[in-house]
Scaffold this active site. Structure first.
Site, mmCIF file in Angstrom:
data_model
loop_
_atom_site.group_PDB
_atom_site.id
_atom_site.type_symbol
_atom_site.label_atom_id
_atom_site.label_comp_id
_atom_site.label_asym_id
_atom_site.label_seq_id
_atom_site.Cartn_x
_atom_site.Cartn_y
_atom_site.Cartn_z
ATOM 1 N N THR A 100 -2.567 1.228 -4.670
ATOM 2 C CA THR A 100 -3.072 2.349 -3.878
ATOM 3 C C THR A 100 -4.415 2.825 -4.409
ATOM 4 O O THR A 100 -4.742 2.627 -5.585
ATOM 5 C CB THR A 100 -2.064 3.526 -3.886
ATOM 6 O OG1 THR A 100 -2.603 4.619 -3.157
ATOM 7 C CG2 THR A 100 -1.746 3.960 -5.302
ATOM 8 N N ASN B 130 -8.487 -1.395 4.565
ATOM 9 C CA ASN B 130 -8.645 -1.665 3.135
ATOM 10 C C ASN B 130 -7.542 -2.569 2.594
ATOM 11 O O ASN B 130 -7.610 -2.992 1.438
ATOM 12 C CB ASN B 130 -8.682 -0.353 2.341
ATOM 13 C CG ASN B 130 -7.405 0.448 2.508
ATOM 14 O OD1 ASN B 130 -6.736 0.373 3.537
ATOM 15 N ND2 ASN B 130 -7.054 1.219 1.503
ATOM 16 N N ASP B 131 -6.530 -2.875 3.402
ATOM 17 C CA ASP B 131 -5.444 -3.761 2.965
ATOM 18 C C ASP B 131 -5.617 -5.186 3.476
ATOM 19 O O ASP B 131 -4.809 -6.062 3.148
ATOM 20 C CB ASP B 131 -4.090 -3.226 3.451
ATOM 21 C CG ASP B 131 -3.809 -1.820 2.952
ATOM 22 O OD1 ASP B 131 -4.044 -1.573 1.757
ATOM 23 O OD2 ASP B 131 -3.379 -0.969 3.760
ATOM 24 N N ASP C 242 -5.076 6.028 -4.378
ATOM 25 C CA ASP C 242 -4.857 7.417 -4.780
ATOM 26 C C ASP C 242 -5.000 7.595 -6.288
ATOM 27 O O ASP C 242 -4.903 6.645 -7.067
ATOM 28 C CB ASP C 242 -3.466 7.879 -4.345
ATOM 29 C CG ASP C 242 -3.426 8.224 -2.868
ATOM 30 O OD1 ASP C 242 -4.503 8.223 -2.243
ATOM 31 O OD2 ASP C 242 -2.342 8.471 -2.348
ATOM 32 N N ASP D 40 0.863 -1.178 0.000
ATOM 33 C CA ASP D 40 0.000 0.000 0.000
ATOM 34 C C ASP D 40 0.906 1.237 0.000
ATOM 35 O O ASP D 40 2.112 1.140 0.253
ATOM 36 C CB ASP D 40 -0.881 -0.049 1.252
ATOM 37 C CG ASP D 40 -1.794 1.154 1.363
ATOM 38 O OD1 ASP D 40 -2.313 1.598 0.337
ATOM 39 O OD2 ASP D 40 -1.963 1.655 2.488
ATOM 40 N N LYS D 41 0.327 2.399 -0.282
ATOM 41 C CA LYS D 41 1.122 3.632 -0.277
ATOM 42 C C LYS D 41 0.933 4.431 1.007
ATOM 43 O O LYS D 41 1.837 4.546 1.816
ATOM 44 C CB LYS D 41 0.775 4.504 -1.495
ATOM 45 C CG LYS D 41 1.615 5.780 -1.587
ATOM 46 C CD LYS D 41 1.171 6.650 -2.733
ATOM 47 C CE LYS D 41 -0.138 7.352 -2.440
ATOM 48 N NZ LYS D 41 -0.048 8.346 -1.350
ATOM 49 N N ASP E 95 -1.313 -1.039 6.024
ATOM 50 C CA ASP E 95 -1.565 -0.565 7.384
ATOM 51 C C ASP E 95 -3.040 -0.358 7.699
ATOM 52 O O ASP E 95 -3.384 -0.104 8.852
ATOM 53 C CB ASP E 95 -0.830 0.762 7.619
ATOM 54 C CG ASP E 95 -1.481 1.910 6.850
ATOM 55 O OD1 ASP E 95 -1.828 1.710 5.669
ATOM 56 O OD2 ASP E 95 -1.649 2.995 7.433
ATOM 57 N N ARG F 18 -13.752 17.437 2.289
ATOM 58 C CA ARG F 18 -12.882 18.137 3.226
ATOM 59 C C ARG F 18 -11.418 18.119 2.815
ATOM 60 O O ARG F 18 -10.631 18.895 3.321
ATOM 61 C CB ARG F 18 -13.023 17.527 4.619
ATOM 62 C CG ARG F 18 -12.635 16.071 4.707
ATOM 63 C CD ARG F 18 -12.638 15.608 6.144
ATOM 64 N NE ARG F 18 -12.465 14.188 6.214
ATOM 65 C CZ ARG F 18 -12.248 13.534 7.332
ATOM 66 N NH1 ARG F 18 -12.200 14.183 8.458
ATOM 67 N NH2 ARG F 18 -12.095 12.236 7.337
#
Length: 1035
Positions: A623, A741-742, A625, A407-408, A738, A543
């Protein structure tokens, strides 16, 4: 009683209804035909066994192992027919292995029982019969009203009814559930929030309807119906109304809640996940070797049986004068006799299957796993976190990793968002010394309006748009401040947090009423709040990154409120209805601006990725992102190089378009095969590629040095891992992340690593190993993985080798005793060979062996390639150890035969030696040789290695002297009496022992020297370099 028995046996039927109905305070309807639903009690049971089922259940689980079951069959055969060896020879080792394993598992389960009793016996307060009653946690029933005081943990899953606050809210932390230490606000409905006393709660008439228990911590669908003055009022219940067992009450004096999920049906208990059993490549190789050795055993038993009958074809050998058959033996069935002889030979040779291999491997993995937790290089001082091992079954798999999926955010980065700049109404602002400064201006030259808290400096003529932007950023959140810590307050108050349903901004002296929160989710990638301003109702959204707002008239808000309430009170398809409502609200937004935040890379990420690449490990970044952000981070962390040719598979809209793009990429790779390639693919294109073009996609990926997958959903991450894992090459995969979602990716990979980050502990809980920072991955794989693999690979090969050495002389001996099934060794030696005489040296070796120093392994990642693809357990290596065992066995047997075959008068007084002396001589040579063979394989000597190596040989001699030198009254027969003493009193026997041991080991020494000088591996070269005292920097 019957239901209890059914529960114990696991036959209790599941709930039939999709929902459960809970009457608050268990005030059931008075009509006679109502049948209450049955719910679990509040006992937590994490233990595996009970006092009644421990023995049968544990035995059943142990005998599911093929080796244990095999030895049980052998033991039963020895009991039923006349076999050459005592049943004790198979029964005692089996009993030892079963007992040791049972004691270990029983002790672990006793600890679980002890922890369960502490939890189940904790005191709690419930409302019953109009008063507050103290009872034990295990006695809470669904429907009970429970009181919880400040800093106490919730004993069950509760729907919040009221608190000591007027608005009925409370603050909790869920650190024990998901690791998140921030305060979360939970709410009660207005109709129950006023019930703050026991008498009011006792008079409360309410019914909760909710879904049946499920493990998702963040999902709860229900509604509460409150009856007031004969009128039924229905309110929605969601995750914000549910207080989970294990969470802790903070900043609130006390709360009252109704129990909805108890015991093993609570969400915490449902998350006691039994992870799928992962099997390492070494374990699979071990099982393959066992099958091969089982084939060797059957071959030897069948061959011996056939040769016996071939030999007995002559009458003089079938019934010699000294061994006449009985009438029963003459009339017995030839088929039954053949089967009986076959089974007898099977028993005679059965020790070629090493029963103690399993228990030794288990001990090695269990004890070896402590080294990871003890490694100070894997300790993170800032967070006071050390590496942890959640399963020791995969230690050696750390040395076989070929692909790393990472993951990122929070894994490669710190997951600490630092505000850097923003864009408001087309004007770019940057943060300088806590102030927002328009681009091109300095802090000293700004003459705009500066707030004392947020410190924005805007030109006076643009203050309206900018102030609206700041309001949106300040109000669109769910932050709560812990008032337990005085230093949390800035300037005497909290300018941002929502209190009592209101938000107050100190820099503009306004209060806003919080009407609705539209929670963040991964699909919308946004959150919104609906606020009542002094003049209007606003919807403020997004946000992070983009900030926008929408103004509602009172009529529009009434429509929005109706839609949200209808969606939130639905028991069926609530999520889908909420998504529809959110989509209706979050449209026609007025763009206010955008924020720019920076998430710094963790320390030494670039060095770690480079080390993994040098070790031959390919790194994939998966990721959620967007494309631009993900590529930027990949370049900065060294995942992508500046000189790398970046290929893109983005925004594909159809299968044909995706296939054509993949073919173009494949051609470009072939044309530019000299340079390195990197691939960027987004989630939508990945879905198309995996649907119809998996093979083509995999071909492109495997020819790329690095792959970046962006805009990935959690299940897509797992699918990518599965795709590589199940490819024809079957590479070993590792996933590291971490966040929640992982989890799917971590569970799918061969090895799952959790990062102890800021996104909770779900990844850590579901991982095989957990570390505090990504940089620790390098040592975990390159050092610990390397050590674990070479240790257990040698352990497995050595076990098979020493058992071939053990049983082959037994097989050869049958050629000299007319296949009469006479045993070569005494029964005690048969029993203790694997348990005592040769067990400790290999166990200590497998815990402490180091081919090279850890610093060398870290500084030379390329050494990891020497052990890749299970090279030390290849069929060629297995064949070498097996043939070596056969060769040594031949030398043991025929070396002793040459000494004693023609002349057995080896004593000075002319006394002759017998068959037990011959067998003992072979056994003595064997124990010494196999122990010294392991000594030759040892590179890293500790005092424990010396102690067990020389101590094992000494123990064999001392034991044999005592066993054969004393008449033991409890032994039925004592064939070995004075045999060992006589053997050691012969100079010829000592000479034979020395010569045979040297004959066995000398060729092995020559081979090692020859190969080390002519064809040294990278690891062997590093051993010479380290031994020569050269510094690492000079290499």
């Amino acid at each position: 009683m019957l239901r209890w028995i059914r529960q114990q046996l696991g036959f209790d039927p599941p709930h039939q209804s999709e929902t459960r109905t809970i009457y608050v305070a268990n005030r059931f309807p008075q009509h006679g035909h109502y049948v209450p639903q049955r719910f679990a009690d509040n006992r937590i049971i994490s233990s595996k066994y009970t006092i009644w089922n421990f023995v049968p259940k544990n035995l059943f689980e142990q005998f599911r192992r093929i080796a244990n079951f095999y030895f049980l069959i052998i033991f039963l055969v020895q009991l039923m027919i006349d076999t050459p060896t005592s049943p004790v020879t198979s029964g005692l080792p089996l009993f030892f292995v079963i007992t040791v394993t049972a004691i270990k598992q029983g002790y672990e389960d006793w600890l679980r029982h002890k922890a369960d009793n502490e939890v189940n016996g904790a005191p709690v307060f419930v409302v019953r019969s109009g008063s507050l009653v103290q009872t034990r946690s295990k006695n809470i029933r669904v429907g009970d009203i429970v009181r919880v005081a400040k800093d106490e943990t919730f004993p069950v899953d509760l729907v919040l009814l009221s608190s000591d606050r007027e608005d009925g809210t409370c603050h909790i932390t869920t650190a024990s559930l998901d690791g998140e230490t921030n305060l979360k606000t939970h709410y009660s409905v207005a109709e129950t929030a006023v019930c703050q006393s026991v008498s009011q709660l006792e008079a409360l008439q309410a019914v909760v309807e909710c879904q049946q228990p499920e493990a998702d911590l963040y999902r709860f669908v229900g509604r509460i119906t409150v009856t007031q003055h004969g009128e039924e009022i229905v309110r929605p219940l969601g995750p914000e109304n549910l207080l989970l067992r294990g969470a802790r009450l903070k900043n609130t004096k006390e709360i009252f809640g109704v129990a909805v999920y108890t015991g093993m049906e609570s969400k915490m208990a449902l998350n006691y996940k039994c992870k799928s059993q992962k099997r390492s490549a070494v374990e699979k190789s071990m099982n393959t070797f066992l099958i091969i050795y089982l084939g060797i055993l059957l071959f030897e038993a069948i061959l011996s049986t056939i040769l016996k009958y071939a030999w007995q074809a002559e009458d003089k050998w079938d019934e010699p004068f000294y061994n006449q058959k009985t009438e029963q033996e003459r009339n017995s069935s030839p088929i039954l006799k053949f089967i009986s002889d076959f089974l007898a030979f099977l028993v005679l040779y059965n020790f070629i299957i090493p029963i103690s291999l399993y228990v030794t491997v288990e001990m090695q993995k269990f004890l070896g796993s402590f080294f990871i937790g003890w490694d100070l290089d894997l300790y993170h001082e800032e967070s006071d976190q050390k590496a942890q091992v959640n399963t020791s079954d995969l230690n050696e798999e750390l040395g076989q990793v070929e692909y790393v999926f990472t993951d990122k955010t929070g894994t490669l980065t710190e997951n600490e968002m630092q505000f850097r700049e923003c864009s408001i109404n087309g004007t770019k602002y940057r943060e300088v010394n806590g102030k927002l400064i328009p681009e091109g201006m300095t802090d000293d030259s700004s003459d705009g309006v500066c707030s004392s808290f947020i410190l924005p400096c805007f030109p006076s003529n643009q203050i309206g748009d900018e102030l609206l932007f700041v309001k949106a950023v300040s109000l669109c959140h769910t932050v709560q401040i812990s008032y337990d810590q005085p230093d949390c307050l800035v300037g005497g108050g909290d300018p941002f947090s929502h209190a009592n349903g209101h938000s107050r901004l100190l820099f503009c002296e306004n209060q806003y009423k919080l009407l609705h929160v539209l929670e963040f989710d991964a699909n919308r990638r946004r959150m919104s709040v609906i606020l009542q301003t002094p003049s209007a109702t606003n919807n403020e959204s997004l946000r992070t990154l983009v900030v926008a707002c929408r103004h509602f008239s009172p009529e529009e808000y009434d429509d929005v409120d109706r839609r949200l309430n209808a969606a939130r009170t639905a028991l069926q398809q609530r999520e889908e209805r909420l998504q529809e409502a959110f989509s209706y609200i979050e449209k026609d937004l007025q763009l206010l601006g955008a924020t720019g935040v920076e998430d710094k890379l963790q320390d030494k990420v670039q060095e770690t990725i480079e080390a993994l690449r040098l070790a031959g490990i390919k790194v994939w970044v998966l990721t959620g992102d967007k494309h631009e952000t993900a590529v930027s981070v990949s370049l900065s962390c060294g995942h992508f190089h500046r000189t790398m040719n970046i290929l893109e598979l983005l925004q594909q809209r159809s299968d044909n378009e995706c296939a054509e793009q993949l073919r173009i990429l494949a051609r470009r790779i072939k044309e530019d095969h000299v340079i390195q390639h990197g691939l960027v693919v987004d989630g939508a294109s990945l879905s198309l590629a995996l649907r119809e073009h998996e093979k083509l996609f995999m071909e492109v990926c495997k020819n790329c040095s690095a792959v970046l997958c962006c805009r990935m959903a959690p299940l897509q991450k797992a699918k990518v891992v599965r795709l590589l894992k199940t490819s024809p090459e079957k590479p070993i995969t590792l996933a590291i992340g971490d966040g929640a979602n992982d989890v799917s990716m971590i569970q799918e990979a061969h090895v799952g690593i959790g990062i102890m980050g800021k996104e909770g502990r779900q990844a850590v809980r579901n991982s095989d190993y957990a570390i505090a920072r990504f940089k620790f991955l390098a040592k975990l794989l390159l050092v610990h993985g390397h050590f674990y693999y070479i240790r257990i690979a040698t352990l497995v090969q050595y076990f098979f080798y020493k058992n071939v050495c053990f049983i082959t002389p037994q097989f050869l001996y049958q050629f000299f005793c007319l296949f009469s099934q006479q045993t070569l060794y005494d029964s005690v030696y048969l029993t203790l060979y694997n348990i005592c005489f040769t067990s400790l040296p290999i166990l200590i070796y497998s815990l402490f062996e180091q081919l090279v120093h850890p610093h060398v392994l870290q500084n030379k990642p390329g050494l990891y390639r020497d052990i890749s693809k299970n090279s030390l357990l290849s069929f060629r290596t297995f064949l070498y150890w097996t043939l070596l065992g056969f060769c040594h066995a031949f030398v043991f047997f025929f070396g002793s035969y040459i000494l004693m075959g023609e002349d057995t008068t080896l004593m000075g007084n002319g006394q002759m030696f017998g068959n037990w002396t011959f067998g003992t001589l072979v056994f003595t040579v064997m124990v010494i040789t196999v122990t010294l063979k392991l000594a030759l394989e040892t590179h890293f000597w500790t005092w424990m290695n010396h102690f067990v190596t020389w101590g094992s040989i000494a123990f064999y001699f001392i034991f044999s002297l005592f066993y054969g030198g004393i008449i033991w009254p409890f032994l039925h027969t004592q064939d070995m009496y004075f045999v060992f003493v006589q053997l050691l009193s012969s100079g010829s026997a000592w000479f034979a022992i020395i010569i045979i041991v040297i004959t066995c080991l000398f060729p092995d020494v020559v081979k090692k020297v020859f190969y080390r000088h002519l064809q040294p591996t990278s690891t062997q070269k590093s051993q010479v370099t380290w031994g020569g005292g050269l510094s690492f920097s000079s290499e």
